[in-house]
Scaffold this motif. Sequence first.
Motif, short mmCIF file in Angstrom:
data_model
loop_
_atom_site.label_atom_id
_atom_site.label_comp_id
_atom_site.label_asym_id
_atom_site.label_seq_id
_atom_site.Cartn_x
_atom_site.Cartn_y
_atom_site.Cartn_z
N UNK A 244 0.83 -1.21 0.00
CA UNK A 244 0.00 0.00 0.00
C UNK A 244 0.86 1.26 0.00
N UNK A 245 1.84 1.32 0.88
CA UNK A 245 2.72 2.49 0.94
C UNK A 245 3.51 2.64 -0.36
N UNK B 185 4.67 5.35 -5.46
CA UNK B 185 4.77 5.29 -6.92
C UNK B 185 3.84 6.31 -7.57
N UNK B 186 2.64 6.46 -7.01
CA UNK B 186 1.71 7.45 -7.53
C UNK B 186 2.25 8.86 -7.38
N UNK B 187 2.88 9.13 -6.24
CA UNK B 187 3.47 10.45 -6.02
C UNK B 187 4.63 10.70 -6.98
N UNK B 188 5.41 9.67 -7.26
CA UNK B 188 6.50 9.80 -8.24
C UNK B 188 5.93 10.14 -9.61
N UNK B 189 4.84 9.49 -9.98
CA UNK B 189 4.20 9.79 -11.25
C UNK B 189 3.71 11.23 -11.30
N UNK C 230 14.08 7.73 -1.52
CA UNK C 230 14.61 7.40 -0.20
C UNK C 230 13.51 6.75 0.65
N UNK C 231 12.32 7.35 0.65
CA UNK C 231 11.20 6.78 1.41
C UNK C 231 10.83 5.38 0.91
#
Length: 148
Positions: free
Chosen positions: A54-55, A60-64, A101-102
Amino acid sequence: MKKYFLYAVSGISVGELFGLVFSLFFSYLYNLKDYVPSAPTFTDHFSRPLNAVLVSVILWGMMGLVFNFGALIFNIEDWSILKRTIVNFIIYYCGFTPLAILAGWFPLNLINWLVFTGIFVMIYLIMWFINFYAVKQDLKKINRKLRQ
């Protein structure tokens, strides 16, 4: 507003697709018995593997989002290509690095950060030159059509 919402949905979707594909690739590459969304140092922080997934999906969505919205810089026609490239690079690097990093993609120490930065710069330059060449070819086609 609708345009930016669709841009966000598109960015999140692409980020999650790339994250899933890469995590599957590395799970197979390392011949793992079970799927893992990231390195063991990341997944060990979670009591359940499902929480790690989930995290990871959120990251990955935030990277996109970072990459999709960062690309909008090239729509600012008042800026020179150099200024757009520098601002785009800063947005990508400053947005992506903390997320990487996260996500546990590399341990946070000077050597790993320098290696990450070198790889990031190299990939950025390769992608920039590919895009530059593609735009140059498109301009040549447009100019040929205008001359006819």
